[in-house]
Design an enzyme around this catalytic site. Structure first.
Site, mmCIF file in Angstrom:
data_model
loop_
_atom_site.group_PDB
_atom_site.id
_atom_site.type_symbol
_atom_site.label_atom_id
_atom_site.label_comp_id
_atom_site.label_asym_id
_atom_site.label_seq_id
_atom_site.Cartn_x
_atom_site.Cartn_y
_atom_site.Cartn_z
ATOM 1 N N PRO A 138 0.857 -1.277 0.118
ATOM 2 C CG PRO A 138 -0.834 -1.601 1.672
ATOM 3 C CD PRO A 138 0.588 -2.187 1.234
ATOM 4 C CG ASN A 139 -0.300 4.296 1.405
ATOM 5 O OD1 ASN A 139 -1.181 4.791 0.817
ATOM 6 N ND2 ASN A 139 -0.432 3.634 2.546
ATOM 7 N NE ARG A 173 4.022 6.970 1.596
ATOM 8 C CZ ARG A 173 4.254 5.465 1.956
ATOM 9 N NH1 ARG A 173 4.388 4.677 1.092
ATOM 10 N NH2 ARG A 173 4.085 5.251 3.341
ATOM 11 C CE1 TYR A 202 8.764 5.614 2.808
ATOM 12 C CE2 TYR A 202 7.330 7.504 2.804
ATOM 13 C CZ TYR A 202 7.742 6.140 3.405
ATOM 14 O OH TYR A 202 7.216 5.909 4.258
ATOM 15 C CG ASN A 240 8.673 -1.567 0.113
ATOM 16 O OD1 ASN A 240 8.034 -1.679 1.462
ATOM 17 N ND2 ASN A 240 9.160 -0.391 -0.157
ATOM 18 C CB ALA A 277 1.804 0.230 6.652
ATOM 19 C CD GLU A 300 10.820 -7.071 5.406
ATOM 20 O OE1 GLU A 300 10.907 -7.901 6.156
ATOM 21 O OE2 GLU A 300 10.245 -5.938 5.989
ATOM 22 C CG HIS A 343 11.203 -1.474 4.469
ATOM 23 N ND1 HIS A 343 9.836 -1.323 4.407
ATOM 24 C CD2 HIS A 343 11.629 -2.637 5.156
ATOM 25 C CE1 HIS A 343 9.374 -2.642 4.883
ATOM 26 N NE2 HIS A 343 10.177 -3.395 5.400
ATOM 27 N NE ARG A 401 10.130 6.864 8.289
ATOM 28 C CZ ARG A 401 9.216 6.717 7.470
ATOM 29 N NH1 ARG A 401 9.381 5.445 6.449
ATOM 30 N NH2 ARG A 401 8.177 7.496 7.513
#
Ligand code: DQA
Length: 147
Positions: free
Chosen positions: A10-11, A18, A23, A74, A77, A98, A100, A107
């Site tokens: 998502p996103n 964004r 990012y 990725n 969330a 994975e 990110h 963060r």
């Protein structure tokens, strides 16, 4: 020709606009191109799937998983609480990594734990688009496509 999956949660379809201070300004299309360039010389094509809901990525793994050799994931969330996606990846029979874009450990506290990381062959965080390229290249080695 073998197929590598590029799964974004998502996103991540709105990358570029964004929170660019976190990012960056590269879009998902830029990432797809970068990953494709990384593996194309090794006889590998990239199938990119980006989904907003939790159920859709599960279906994507079920539908395209068997015909692929590995995946760059990725989860966005869904790293925190996407249990059905976690279970779909547990049933995926090929290696996956994975990724990110941001350094999630630098963060907010809620981003510090990934429920899928223990299942991954490796994890790359905080290196932006380059992290996707590194993950794709590493997968070629893990899957035996190049030595
Ligand atoms: C992200 C980090 C996640 O915490 C966040 O929810 C995202 C993007 C990253 O690529 O840095 O959607 O996965």
């Amino acid at each position: 020709m073998s197929t590598m999956l590029l799964l974004n949660g998502p996103n991540l379809g709105i990358l570029g606009r964004r929170e660019p201070e976190i990012y960056g300004t590269d879009t998902l299309a830029d990432i797809e191109q970068a990953v494709a360039n990384e593996v194309s010389g090794q006889g590998c094509r990239v199938l990119s799937l980006q989904r907003e809901s939790e159920g859709d990525p599960v279906s994507a793994v079920h539908e395209h998983g068997p015909d692929s050799v590995g995946a760059v994931v990725n989860p966005g969330a869904l790293m925190i609480a996407g249990w059905s996606r976690r279970d779909a990846l547990a049933s995926y029979e090929h290696p996956w990594i994975e990724v990110h874009l941001s350094n999630v450990w630098a963060r907010e506290q809620f981003r510090h734990e990934s429920i899928i990381a223990p299942l991954a062959s490796g994890v790359v965080v905080g290196l932006g688009v380059f992290g996707y390229r590194l993950a794709a290249r590493a997968l070629l080695y893990v899957t035996g496509a190049v030595r």
